[in-house]
Motif scaffolding. Sequence first.
Motif, PDB file in Angstrom:
ATOM      1  N   ILE A   1       0.851  -1.180   0.000  1.00  0.00           N
ATOM      2  CA  ILE A   1       0.000   0.000   0.000  1.00  0.00           C
ATOM      3  C   ILE A   1       0.892   1.238   0.000  1.00  0.00           C
ATOM      4  O   ILE A   1       2.099   1.128   0.184  1.00  0.00           O
ATOM      5  CB  ILE A   1      -0.959  -0.013   1.222  1.00  0.00           C
ATOM      6  CG1 ILE A   1      -0.188  -0.174   2.529  1.00  0.00           C
ATOM      7  CG2 ILE A   1      -1.991  -1.113   1.072  1.00  0.00           C
ATOM      8  CD1 ILE A   1      -1.037  -0.111   3.773  1.00  0.00           C
ATOM      9  N   GLU A   2       0.289   2.387  -0.209  1.00  0.00           N
ATOM     10  CA  GLU A   2       1.067   3.621  -0.322  1.00  0.00           C
ATOM     11  C   GLU A   2       1.954   3.867   0.891  1.00  0.00           C
ATOM     12  O   GLU A   2       3.095   4.286   0.764  1.00  0.00           O
ATOM     13  CB  GLU A   2       0.124   4.806  -0.522  1.00  0.00           C
ATOM     14  CG  GLU A   2       0.832   6.100  -0.808  1.00  0.00           C
ATOM     15  CD  GLU A   2      -0.128   7.222  -1.107  1.00  0.00           C
ATOM     16  OE1 GLU A   2       0.175   8.353  -0.711  1.00  0.00           O
ATOM     17  OE2 GLU A   2      -1.167   6.973  -1.719  1.00  0.00           O
ATOM     18  N   SER A   3       1.435   3.577   2.066  1.00  0.00           N
ATOM     19  CA  SER A   3       2.187   3.872   3.285  1.00  0.00           C
ATOM     20  C   SER A   3       3.099   2.736   3.742  1.00  0.00           C
ATOM     21  O   SER A   3       3.916   2.923   4.634  1.00  0.00           O
ATOM     22  CB  SER A   3       1.226   4.231   4.413  1.00  0.00           C
ATOM     23  OG  SER A   3       0.346   3.146   4.655  1.00  0.00           O
ATOM     24  N   GLY A   4       2.969   1.542   3.156  1.00  0.00           N
ATOM     25  CA  GLY A   4       3.815   0.439   3.599  1.00  0.00           C
ATOM     26  C   GLY A   4       3.365  -0.902   3.066  1.00  0.00           C
ATOM     27  O   GLY A   4       3.068  -1.048   1.887  1.00  0.00           O
ATOM     28  N   LEU A   5       3.279  -1.890   3.962  1.00  0.00           N
ATOM     29  CA  LEU A   5       2.953  -3.263   3.585  1.00  0.00           C
ATOM     30  C   LEU A   5       1.899  -3.852   4.503  1.00  0.00           C
ATOM     31  O   LEU A   5       1.819  -3.496   5.679  1.00  0.00           O
ATOM     32  CB  LEU A   5       4.184  -4.163   3.706  1.00  0.00           C
ATOM     33  CG  LEU A   5       5.431  -3.840   2.916  1.00  0.00           C
ATOM     34  CD1 LEU A   5       6.561  -4.760   3.360  1.00  0.00           C
ATOM     35  CD2 LEU A   5       5.183  -3.988   1.448  1.00  0.00           C
ATOM     36  N   ILE A   6       1.131  -4.793   3.953  1.00  0.00           N
ATOM     37  CA  ILE A   6       0.278  -5.646   4.768  1.00  0.00           C
ATOM     38  C   ILE A   6       0.867  -7.042   4.632  1.00  0.00           C
ATOM     39  O   ILE A   6       1.082  -7.525   3.513  1.00  0.00           O
ATOM     40  CB  ILE A   6      -1.184  -5.610   4.303  1.00  0.00           C
ATOM     41  CG1 ILE A   6      -1.734  -4.190   4.445  1.00  0.00           C
ATOM     42  CG2 ILE A   6      -2.020  -6.607   5.104  1.00  0.00           C
ATOM     43  CD1 ILE A   6      -3.131  -4.003   3.898  1.00  0.00           C
ATOM     44  N   VAL A   7       1.168  -7.678   5.765  1.00  0.00           N
ATOM     45  CA  VAL A   7       1.834  -8.975   5.754  1.00  0.00           C
ATOM     46  C   VAL A   7       1.123  -9.953   6.682  1.00  0.00           C
ATOM     47  O   VAL A   7       0.425  -9.552   7.610  1.00  0.00           O
ATOM     48  CB  VAL A   7       3.314  -8.851   6.189  1.00  0.00           C
ATOM     49  CG1 VAL A   7       4.075  -7.946   5.255  1.00  0.00           C
ATOM     50  CG2 VAL A   7       3.441  -8.360   7.614  1.00  0.00           C
ATOM     51  N   ASN A   8       1.317 -11.234   6.411  1.00  0.00           N
ATOM     52  CA  ASN A   8       0.910 -12.285   7.339  1.00  0.00           C
ATOM     53  C   ASN A   8       2.154 -12.714   8.085  1.00  0.00           C
ATOM     54  O   ASN A   8       3.157 -13.072   7.461  1.00  0.00           O
ATOM     55  CB  ASN A   8       0.335 -13.495   6.593  1.00  0.00           C
ATOM     56  CG  ASN A   8      -1.103 -13.307   6.197  1.00  0.00           C
ATOM     57  OD1 ASN A   8      -1.833 -12.525   6.796  1.00  0.00           O
ATOM     58  ND2 ASN A   8      -1.516 -14.018   5.168  1.00  0.00           N
ATOM     59  N   VAL A   9       2.089 -12.645   9.397  1.00  0.00           N
ATOM     60  CA  VAL A   9       3.196 -13.098  10.234  1.00  0.00           C
ATOM     61  C   VAL A   9       2.612 -13.846  11.422  1.00  0.00           C
ATOM     62  O   VAL A   9       1.730 -13.341  12.116  1.00  0.00           O
ATOM     63  CB  VAL A   9       4.108 -11.933  10.686  1.00  0.00           C
ATOM     64  CG1 VAL A   9       3.349 -10.881  11.452  1.00  0.00           C
ATOM     65  CG2 VAL A   9       5.296 -12.429  11.483  1.00  0.00           C
ATOM     66  N   ARG A  10       3.056 -15.076  11.612  1.00  0.00           N
ATOM     67  CA  ARG A  10       2.607 -15.926  12.726  1.00  0.00           C
ATOM     68  C   ARG A  10       1.085 -15.949  12.856  1.00  0.00           C
ATOM     69  O   ARG A  10       0.520 -15.637  13.912  1.00  0.00           O
ATOM     70  CB  ARG A  10       3.250 -15.493  14.031  1.00  0.00           C
ATOM     71  CG  ARG A  10       4.769 -15.587  13.987  1.00  0.00           C
ATOM     72  CD  ARG A  10       5.358 -15.401  15.363  1.00  0.00           C
ATOM     73  NE  ARG A  10       6.801 -15.344  15.295  1.00  0.00           N
ATOM     74  CZ  ARG A  10       7.611 -16.402  15.332  1.00  0.00           C
ATOM     75  NH1 ARG A  10       7.104 -17.608  15.415  1.00  0.00           N
ATOM     76  NH2 ARG A  10       8.909 -16.243  15.270  1.00  0.00           N
ATOM     77  N   GLU A  11       0.414 -16.273  11.759  1.00  0.00           N
ATOM     78  CA  GLU A  11      -1.046 -16.427  11.722  1.00  0.00           C
ATOM     79  C   GLU A  11      -1.814 -15.126  11.970  1.00  0.00           C
ATOM     80  O   GLU A  11      -2.995 -15.153  12.277  1.00  0.00           O
ATOM     81  CB  GLU A  11      -1.519 -17.500  12.722  1.00  0.00           C
ATOM     82  CG  GLU A  11      -0.831 -18.837  12.590  1.00  0.00           C
ATOM     83  CD  GLU A  11      -1.008 -19.480  11.227  1.00  0.00           C
ATOM     84  OE1 GLU A  11      -2.094 -19.343  10.627  1.00  0.00           O
ATOM     85  OE2 GLU A  11      -0.045 -20.097  10.740  1.00  0.00           O
TER      86      GLU A  11
END
Length: 69
Positions: A44-54
């Motif tokens: 996204i413009e401001s950063g990231l969306i991630v999956n970490v440890r469920e």
Amino acid sequence: MPLLFASVGQEVCVKSVGGSAEVKQHLIELGFTAGAKITIVQKIESGLIVNVRESRVAIDKSMASKIMV
């Protein structure tokens, strides 16, 4: 490489976390520890969306640049 440069859909493994003591502690509390598997869900413009440890977590670009994968 910094997490910021990983591609969407790519699964990476955390090698180290940098930054000040407060930043490192915050990232560790979110699950960004050495050996953790992270999948990039969306950029996204401001950063990231991630999956970490469920969990799905949004982090800004400055935080993502401190996570080495």
